[in-house]
Design a protein around this motif. Structure first.
Motif, short mmCIF file in Angstrom:
data_model
loop_
_atom_site.label_atom_id
_atom_site.label_comp_id
_atom_site.label_asym_id
_atom_site.label_seq_id
_atom_site.Cartn_x
_atom_site.Cartn_y
_atom_site.Cartn_z
N GLN A 50 11.34 -29.41 -24.21
CA GLN A 50 11.90 -28.29 -24.98
C GLN A 50 13.38 -28.07 -24.66
O GLN A 50 14.20 -27.89 -25.56
N ASN A 51 13.70 -28.08 -23.38
CA ASN A 51 15.10 -27.83 -22.97
C ASN A 51 16.02 -28.98 -23.37
O ASN A 51 17.18 -28.75 -23.74
N THR A 92 16.69 -28.47 -26.98
CA THR A 92 17.61 -27.35 -27.16
C THR A 92 19.05 -27.76 -26.83
O THR A 92 20.00 -27.30 -27.48
N TRP A 93 19.21 -28.64 -25.84
CA TRP A 93 20.55 -29.11 -25.46
C TRP A 93 21.13 -30.05 -26.51
O TRP A 93 22.33 -30.01 -26.80
N GLY A 97 5.84 -31.53 -28.34
CA GLY A 97 5.12 -30.59 -27.49
C GLY A 97 3.67 -30.46 -27.89
O GLY A 97 2.78 -30.37 -27.03
N PHE A 109 6.54 -30.17 -20.52
CA PHE A 109 6.80 -29.47 -21.78
C PHE A 109 8.16 -28.78 -21.76
O PHE A 109 8.92 -28.85 -22.74
N GLN A 110 8.49 -28.13 -20.65
CA GLN A 110 9.76 -27.45 -20.53
C GLN A 110 10.94 -28.43 -20.59
O GLN A 110 11.98 -28.13 -21.17
N ILE A 111 10.76 -29.59 -19.97
CA ILE A 111 11.82 -30.61 -20.02
C ILE A 111 12.06 -31.06 -21.45
O ILE A 111 13.21 -31.17 -21.91
N ILE A 118 3.17 -28.23 -17.73
CA ILE A 118 4.13 -27.18 -18.09
C ILE A 118 5.55 -27.65 -17.87
O ILE A 118 6.44 -27.43 -18.70
N VAL A 119 5.79 -28.33 -16.74
CA VAL A 119 7.12 -28.83 -16.41
C VAL A 119 7.57 -29.86 -17.45
O VAL A 119 8.72 -29.83 -17.93
#
Length: 220
Positions: free
Chosen positions: A205-206, A209-210, A156, A201-203, A198-199
């Motif tokens: 990060q998620n 997390t998964w 990130g 980065f979220q992908i 942002i999208v």
């Protein structure tokens, strides 16, 4: 405003951004992982304490990390040109990204390895494990969750740095945001690039997390 040419440009920007981020993360770990292991091993409570080696590694790490990325990007232009033949574009940006990331990764790795319970290390020693075996079969294995979390954070961070490189022609979505949003005052294009960053980065990060629970043996 969003004709075929602009859409193609944005798609290329997404590709270049992912290319810079993922490749620089990979090579950052190629350099930073062994660097961090050396810092851990030669540290005060390491397997082979060595004040000189640790002191040099610590000093270099702190110096590079203290230089803001944009300044480092400019300082490394001659070196980047010598490595890849040019000082602009997505491929050229990978060079300063890797150099910037390696010391940061080394600190993340060192901190992760320091979290390993000393009792586990002592148990491995009592069973006759040598330093090489302790590093690769104990330290890295026990710290894998923390190491993976650090990798997600680093990815990130490099995504943001890759966008920042757009101010000096680094390519990717950051370059599009600067050229169209700043120099041409096309706010709509700039907003789209920011949303896409942002999208992405979220992908990242998620996804991290998964994956994390699947490598954490404590949750099984």
């Amino acid at each position: 405003m969003f004709d075929q040419k602009v859409i193609e440009m944005i798609l290329i920007g997404i590709k270049d951004t992912l290319y810079m981020t993922l490749v620089s993360t990979f090579f950052g770990y190629v350099l930073g992982l062994p660097y961090g292991i050396i810092l851990k091993v030669t540290g005060k409570d390491g397997l082979r304490p060595n004040r000189i080696i640790y002191g040099i590694g610590d000093f270099i790490c702190n110096i590079i990390r203290s230089v803001p990325f944009l300044i480092l990007l400019i300082l490394l232009i001659p070196f980047t040109r010598a490595i890849v033949g040019q000082s602009y574009g997505s491929t050229a940006t990978i060079v300063p990204l890797v150099i910037c990331a390696a010391p940061y990764i080394a600190r993340v790795v060192e901190a992760s390895l320091n979290e390993v319970d000393a009792g586990v290390i002592e148990a491995a020693k009592s069973m006759g494990a040598n330093n090489f075996q302790i590093i690769f079969k104990v330290l890295l294995v026990e710290a894998r969750v923390s190491l993976f979390s650090g990798m997600i954070i680093t990815t990130g961070l490099l995504l943001g740095y890759s966008a920042m490189s757009g101010t000096v022609g680094g390519g990717g979505l950051g370059d599009i945001a600067v050229r169209y949003g700043y120099y041409r005052w096309q706010t709509d294009i700039m907003i789209v690039t920011v949303v896409l960053l942002i999208v992405i980065f979220q992908i990242i990060q998620n996804l991290g997390t998964w994956i994390l629970p699947h490598i954490d043996h404590r949750k099984r």
